[in-house]
Each structure stands twice: as structure tokens, then as C-alpha cells.
Design a protein around this motif. Structure first.
Motif, mmCIF file in Angstrom:
data_model
loop_
_atom_site.group_PDB
_atom_site.id
_atom_site.type_symbol
_atom_site.label_atom_id
_atom_site.label_comp_id
_atom_site.label_asym_id
_atom_site.label_seq_id
_atom_site.Cartn_x
_atom_site.Cartn_y
_atom_site.Cartn_z
ATOM 1 N N PRO A 127 -17.974 -1.968 -10.917
ATOM 2 C CA PRO A 127 -16.937 -1.456 -10.009
ATOM 3 C C PRO A 127 -17.523 -1.069 -8.660
ATOM 4 C CG PRO A 127 -17.625 0.272 -11.466
ATOM 5 C CD PRO A 127 -18.338 -0.972 -11.925
ATOM 6 N N GLN A 128 -16.691 -1.159 -7.658
ATOM 7 C CA GLN A 128 -17.103 -0.716 -6.329
ATOM 8 C C GLN A 128 -16.874 0.781 -6.233
ATOM 9 O OE1 GLN A 128 -15.419 -2.994 -3.194
ATOM 10 N NE2 GLN A 128 -16.252 -1.696 -1.590
ATOM 11 N N ARG A 129 -17.881 1.495 -5.775
ATOM 12 C CA ARG A 129 -17.755 2.949 -5.620
ATOM 13 C C ARG A 129 -17.470 3.274 -4.162
ATOM 14 N NH1 ARG A 129 -21.014 6.253 -9.898
ATOM 15 N NH2 ARG A 129 -21.201 4.717 -11.526
ATOM 16 N N GLU A 130 -16.527 4.161 -3.984
ATOM 17 C CA GLU A 130 -16.103 4.555 -2.650
ATOM 18 C C GLU A 130 -16.509 6.000 -2.380
ATOM 19 O OE1 GLU A 130 -14.594 2.332 -0.745
ATOM 20 O OE2 GLU A 130 -14.287 0.830 -2.309
ATOM 21 N N LYS A 131 -16.673 6.328 -1.102
ATOM 22 C CA LYS A 131 -16.937 7.723 -0.734
ATOM 23 C C LYS A 131 -15.660 8.540 -0.855
ATOM 24 C CE LYS A 131 -20.882 6.974 2.182
ATOM 25 N NZ LYS A 131 -21.614 7.322 3.346
ATOM 26 N N SER A 132 -14.533 7.893 -0.613
ATOM 27 C CA SER A 132 -13.228 8.552 -0.717
ATOM 28 C C SER A 132 -12.157 7.477 -0.827
ATOM 29 C CB SER A 132 -12.971 9.422 0.516
ATOM 30 O OG SER A 132 -12.853 8.609 1.662
ATOM 31 N N PHE A 133 -10.965 7.895 -1.150
ATOM 32 C CA PHE A 133 -9.841 6.970 -1.098
ATOM 33 C C PHE A 133 -8.624 7.731 -0.594
ATOM 34 C CE2 PHE A 133 -8.931 8.734 -5.244
ATOM 35 C CZ PHE A 133 -7.566 8.617 -5.396
ATOM 36 N N LYS A 134 -7.758 7.011 0.097
ATOM 37 C CA LYS A 134 -6.565 7.632 0.673
ATOM 38 C C LYS A 134 -5.333 6.842 0.276
ATOM 39 C CE LYS A 134 -8.775 9.451 4.801
ATOM 40 N NZ LYS A 134 -8.766 9.491 6.261
ATOM 41 N N ILE A 135 -4.301 7.576 0.003
ATOM 42 C CA ILE A 135 -2.997 6.982 -0.238
ATOM 43 C C ILE A 135 -2.027 7.771 0.617
ATOM 44 C CG2 ILE A 135 -1.191 6.579 -1.931
ATOM 45 C CD1 ILE A 135 -3.341 6.234 -3.993
ATOM 46 N N GLN A 136 -1.378 7.090 1.518
ATOM 47 C CA GLN A 136 -0.498 7.760 2.467
ATOM 48 C C GLN A 136 0.932 7.924 1.938
ATOM 49 O OE1 GLN A 136 -1.350 8.384 5.967
ATOM 50 N NE2 GLN A 136 -3.483 7.872 5.692
ATOM 51 N N HIS A 137 1.410 6.904 1.201
ATOM 52 C CA HIS A 137 2.802 6.895 0.778
ATOM 53 C C HIS A 137 2.907 6.485 -0.685
ATOM 54 C CE1 HIS A 137 3.883 7.152 5.028
ATOM 55 N NE2 HIS A 137 3.008 6.191 5.236
ATOM 56 N N ARG A 138 3.985 6.895 -1.326
ATOM 57 C CA ARG A 138 4.206 6.495 -2.723
ATOM 58 C C ARG A 138 4.238 4.973 -2.858
ATOM 59 N NH1 ARG A 138 5.031 9.461 -6.625
ATOM 60 N NH2 ARG A 138 6.246 7.940 -7.773
ATOM 61 N N SER A 139 4.690 4.296 -1.824
ATOM 62 C CA SER A 139 4.760 2.827 -1.879
ATOM 63 C C SER A 139 3.369 2.193 -1.939
ATOM 64 C CB SER A 139 5.542 2.284 -0.681
ATOM 65 O OG SER A 139 4.903 2.651 0.526
ATOM 66 N N ASP A 140 2.319 2.964 -1.621
ATOM 67 C CA ASP A 140 0.948 2.455 -1.696
ATOM 68 C C ASP A 140 0.386 2.502 -3.121
ATOM 69 O OD1 ASP A 140 1.008 2.126 1.054
ATOM 70 O OD2 ASP A 140 0.052 4.065 1.455
ATOM 71 N N LEU A 141 1.092 3.183 -4.024
ATOM 72 C CA LEU A 141 0.627 3.273 -5.412
ATOM 73 C C LEU A 141 0.812 1.931 -6.120
ATOM 74 C CD1 LEU A 141 2.237 6.679 -6.411
ATOM 75 C CD2 LEU A 141 -0.208 6.228 -6.203
#
Length: 155
Positions: A127-141
Motif C-alpha cells: 500500500p501507498q502510505r500518505e502523510k495525511s489525507f483530506k476529504i472535503q465533501h461527502r461526495s468524495d467518499l
């Protein structure tokens, strides 16, 4: 700034964020625990409703969820699940079972030294590891499946 600490099961609200604390244990609780020194310790599962998202942090949960816990947690967008398998934390198999019990949109594994047993259990390779992740809107889920987010371990 005002700080609020929620360290007891119950329902709370602070600055528009709804917080619910649900009692659980760090290992399966047995009837004979009442007489043991090394008994299951209480932990609190927290759910947060913020900006239209439902987030669940399973704390140091050490057992599958009961029907009552699943009902109290409810539909979950983002789930933080312990997968370490040490010190009474969920092992990889039980962590996967708990994820399936809640069927969240996004899962973030936590409390692990070695992620490989969990990766093997869920069938994810490299898996790719990220420093962080962001989700701005429910539609991004993700809508049709559960997605796993792997964050870099900060020591």
C-alpha cells in the motif's frame, strides 16, 4: 481557547460537533474477570459527527462489537481501527471482522508495529502510505466499497 475533555461514556456537544462515547473493553470480558487481577480494562469508543461526516475511533478495542455497540455507532464514514494485536488490542483477523461489522467508507489502521498481518488479512499488497489525507465533501467518499488509508507512522 477552551478545552473540553470527554473521558466518560455518554453524548456530548462542543462547538457544533456531536460526540458520543460508547463503553467497551481492551479484550473480551469474561464473567470471571471480576475476580481476576489481570482483567479486561474499560475503553471508550468515540464517534464524532462533524461537517456532515461520521467518524469513529475504536480506541484500544480488543473484541468484536456487540449488536448494541453497532447500533450505537451507526453508519460510519471514517473508521480508525486498532490492528496491533498486542497489549489486548485487536489482532488482524478481529480487526477485519470489526471493519466488516461497521462497513465504513474509509478505514484508517492504527496502533500497530507491524502492519503486514492486517494487510494480508484484507488482501492489500504494497500500500501507498500518505502523510495525511483530506476529504472535503461527502461526495468524495467511496460509495460502493470500503477504502483503506495508510498513514505514515510518526515516531
Amino acid at each position: 481557547k477552551e478545552t473540553q475533555i470527554f473521558d466518560w461514556p455518554g453524548e456530548y456537544e462542543a462547538k457544533g460537533i456531536i460526540v458520543q462515547g460508547i463503553p467497551a473493553f481492551d479484550r473480551p470480558r469474561l464473567k470471571e474477570d471480576d475476580d481476576k487481577k489481570d482483567k479486561a480494562n474499560k475503553v471508550i469508543i468515540f464517534t464524532l459527527e462533524v461537517d456532515g461526516f461520521k467518524i469513529c475511533h475504536l480506541s484500544n478495542l480488543g473484541h468484536k462489537l456487540t449488536t448494541e455497540m453497532i447500533d450505537a455507532i451507526g453508519p460510519t464514514d471514517i473508521l480508525f481501527v486498532p490492528v496491533g494485536g498486542e497489549d489486548a488490542c485487536l489482532d488482524a483477523k478481529k480487526a477485519h471482522e470489526v471493519v466488516e461489522q461497521l462497513d465504513p467508507r474509509i478505514v484508517v489502521p492504527m496502533y500497530f508495529k507491524d502492519l503486514d498481518p492486517f494487510l494480508k488479512e484484507i488482501g492489500v499488497h504494497a500500500p501507498q502510505r500518505e502523510k495525511s489525507f483530506k476529504i472535503q465533501h461527502r461526495s468524495d467518499l467511496p460509495q460502493e466499497k470500503t477504502e483503506f488509508q495508510f498513514l505514515e507512522v510518526v515516531e
